[in-house]
Scaffold this active site. Structure first.
Site, short mmCIF file in Angstrom:
data_model
loop_
_atom_site.label_atom_id
_atom_site.label_comp_id
_atom_site.label_asym_id
_atom_site.label_seq_id
_atom_site.Cartn_x
_atom_site.Cartn_y
_atom_site.Cartn_z
N LYS A 103 -2.53 -16.54 7.95
CA LYS A 103 -1.73 -15.74 8.89
C LYS A 103 -1.03 -16.57 9.97
O LYS A 103 0.05 -17.10 9.74
CB LYS A 103 -2.60 -14.64 9.51
CG LYS A 103 -2.96 -13.54 8.50
CD LYS A 103 -3.62 -12.40 9.19
CE LYS A 103 -4.04 -11.28 8.26
NZ LYS A 103 -2.96 -10.40 7.87
N TYR A 139 -12.91 -6.63 5.54
CA TYR A 139 -11.70 -6.74 4.72
C TYR A 139 -11.43 -8.22 4.51
O TYR A 139 -11.42 -9.01 5.46
CB TYR A 139 -10.49 -6.08 5.41
CG TYR A 139 -9.24 -6.30 4.60
CD1 TYR A 139 -8.97 -5.50 3.48
CD2 TYR A 139 -8.37 -7.36 4.88
CE1 TYR A 139 -7.85 -5.75 2.70
CE2 TYR A 139 -7.26 -7.60 4.09
CZ TYR A 139 -7.00 -6.80 3.00
OH TYR A 139 -5.90 -7.06 2.21
N ASP A 148 -14.40 -15.78 7.50
CA ASP A 148 -13.00 -15.44 7.23
C ASP A 148 -12.31 -15.22 8.57
O ASP A 148 -12.41 -14.16 9.16
CB ASP A 148 -12.96 -14.19 6.35
CG ASP A 148 -11.53 -13.71 6.10
OD1 ASP A 148 -10.61 -14.24 6.74
OD2 ASP A 148 -11.36 -12.79 5.27
N TYR A 163 0.82 -1.22 0.00
CA TYR A 163 0.00 0.00 0.00
C TYR A 163 0.85 1.27 0.00
O TYR A 163 0.65 2.18 0.82
CB TYR A 163 -0.96 0.01 1.21
CG TYR A 163 -1.68 -1.29 1.39
CD1 TYR A 163 -2.68 -1.67 0.48
CD2 TYR A 163 -1.37 -2.17 2.42
CE1 TYR A 163 -3.34 -2.88 0.62
CE2 TYR A 163 -2.02 -3.39 2.56
CZ TYR A 163 -3.00 -3.73 1.65
OH TYR A 163 -3.63 -4.94 1.77
N1 PMP Z 1 -8.92 -11.81 5.29
C1 PMP Z 1 -8.61 -11.11 6.39
C2 PMP Z 1 -9.64 -10.99 7.48
C3 PMP Z 1 -7.36 -10.53 6.52
O1 PMP Z 1 -7.07 -9.81 7.62
C4 PMP Z 1 -6.41 -10.68 5.48
C5 PMP Z 1 -5.03 -10.09 5.55
N2 PMP Z 1 -4.89 -8.87 6.15
C6 PMP Z 1 -6.77 -11.42 4.36
C7 PMP Z 1 -8.03 -11.98 4.30
C8 PMP Z 1 -5.82 -11.60 3.21
O2 PMP Z 1 -4.75 -12.41 3.56
P1 PMP Z 1 -3.37 -12.32 2.77
O3 PMP Z 1 -2.80 -10.97 3.07
O4 PMP Z 1 -2.56 -13.45 3.32
O5 PMP Z 1 -3.68 -12.49 1.33
#
Ligand code: PMP
Length: 432
Positions: free
Chosen positions: A278, A148, A249, A20
């Site tokens: 993560k 997100y 998610d 970003y």
């Molecule tokens: N979903 C959520 C809730 C996240 O916080 C993130 C990463 N910040 C993602 C999906 C995307 O994961 P990545 O950055 O490993 O592609």
């Protein structure tokens, strides 16, 4: 800093894109030489106490001896092998562990490379589920504002339309449905009206909806908001009533961060599809997993074309799977609930002075997540430097100064971290 390092940072500035940022006018970056435990060491010798767990992932601290040993051992026997036509022990054991600890009913595991790809996979599963049921018109998604889910196209399409900058991709991004963001906070009394917007959208559109996707309880990068557990319960009930799959998610919230192993546990619900990433590998390697119910697996396999159409090159990578197995063992063998409870209590105490500051809109803490929300956005480069000067690593965005420390952080380090936040935020508020 010696000349070599200066040259390297100059090269980086000129040629390497960071998350970003502009490539033309990038934000400053700090050159890291190593990291151990909760400390990140810069090349100039300074040490920073890590408040970010490298974006939720490094839950056991950096360079954990057991994770490192596991990785080394795995590299000596099987670093990678294609998952098409082969399987291996690390993937099998990881699937067994994930099935054992995840919410009930999730038994079909798909491994992929990153969180965003996991979201793509989950959304494809939902679409293919109804395609297989000969209801191809059920191929749209409903989500909630302020969410997100990642940066790839379909993930982006369910990120908050404003903070996700949908207008840049107008006509390219699929347009999905967004319910109002929940207003009842995690600690508030439940108000039934909070679900009205979602309820109306699912009632009026279920014939074309294959899935609801949301972050359970904690909306992360879309605003660091903690919503009421009853909201998620209502969503589960409505998805059942209107025959729409629920995708949770838990890429950020999974593996204990909110005080439950998975945030769905606060509401005692199981989704139909669960995305993990993560902290899955303790922050060692990029790996994600999508767990689906038996029903989702069976329906997709029974329909046309009878297979699930996804298969990345590094699917089930043995290095990542073995380190993930070790990370889960470390977690389960640690007093993680007590650690999170302690971190939560200490953040509540340590961040309390921020409540009093004019210019602070809210201070909220849930599990191992602490958030100070300001009235005005911060200037990232300036505030970042202030934190580094105080020997801590905190990376705010917009109006949010937030931390999610590694679970192994001791009380003294955590106190330094929260004290630095109080001081830096106090100073920043004098400027903005
Ligand atoms: N979903 C959520 C809730 C996240 O916080 C993130 C990463 N910040 C993602 C999906 C995307 O994961 P990545 O950055 O490993 O592609």
């Amino acid at each position: 800093m010696n000349a070599g390092i200066n040259d390297s940072v100059e090269f980086d500035k000129k040629h390497i894109w960071h998350p970003y940022t502009s490539i033309q006018n990038p934000l400053p970056v700090y050159h890291v030489v190593s990291a151990h435990g909760v400390r990140i060491k810069l090349t100039d010798g300074r040490e920073l106490i890590d408040g970010m767990s490298s974006w939720w992932s490094v839950i056991h601290g950096y360079s954990h001896p057991e994770l490192t040993k596991t990785l080394q051992r795995q590299a000596e026997t099987l670093s990678h092998v294609m998952f098409g036509g082969f399987t291996h022990q690390a993937a099998i054991e990881l699937a067994q562990k994930l099935i054992a600890i995840s919410p009930a009913g999730l038994e079909r595991v798909f491994f992929c490379d990153s969180g965003s790809v996991a979201v793509e996979v989950a959304m494809k599963m939902a679409i293919q589920y109804y395609y297989s049921k000969k209801r191809p018109g059920k191929n749209r998604f409903l989500t909630i504002k302020s969410g997100y889910h990642g940066d790839t196209f379909h993930a982006m399409s369910v990120c908050d339309p404003t903070t996700g900058m949908h207008k840049i991709y107008q006509g390219i991004l699929p347009e999905y449905l967004f319910a109002d963001k929940p207003q009842c906070g995690f600690y508030d009394d439940w108000d039934n009206r909070d679900i009205d917007s979602f309820e109306q959208l699912i009632r009026e559109n279920h014939d074309r909806l294959c899935g609801v996707i949301l972050e359970p309880i904690v909306q992360g990068a879309g605003g660091m908001r903690f919503y009421h557990s009853q909201y998620l319960k209502e969503v589960r009930t409505l998805c059942n009533r209107y025959d729409v799959l629920l995708i949770a998610d838990e890429i950020a919230t999974g593996f204990g961060r909110t005080g439950e192993m998975f945030a769905c546990g606060h509401s005692n619900i199981s989704p139909d599809i669960l995305c993990l990433g993560k902290a899955l590998t303790g922050g060692y390697l990029s790996l994600a997993a999508v767990l689906a119910s038996d029903d989702v697996g069976r329906v997709i396999s029974a329909g046309e074309p009878g297979v699930f159409m996804h298969g990345p090159t590094f699917m089930g990578n043995p290095l990542a799977c073995s380190v993930a197995c070790c990370s889960i063992d470390l977690l389960l063998n640690s007093p993680w609930r007590e650690n999170i409870r302690r971190i939560e209590a200490e953040m509540k105490r340590g961040l309390a002075p921020c409540y009093e500051m004019a210019g602070v809109r809210d201070v909220r803490i849930l599990g191992g997540i602490g958030v100070v929300e300001l009235e005005q956005p911060v200037e990232m480069a300036r505030i970042q430097e202030k934190f580094v000067q105080k020997g801590v690593w905190v990376r705010p965005f917009g109006r949010l100064v937030y931390i999610m420390p590694p679970y192994v952080m001791g009380s003294e380090d955590l106190q330094r971290l929260t004290q630095a936040i109080c001081e830096v935020v106090g100073k920043e508020l004098e400027i903005i």
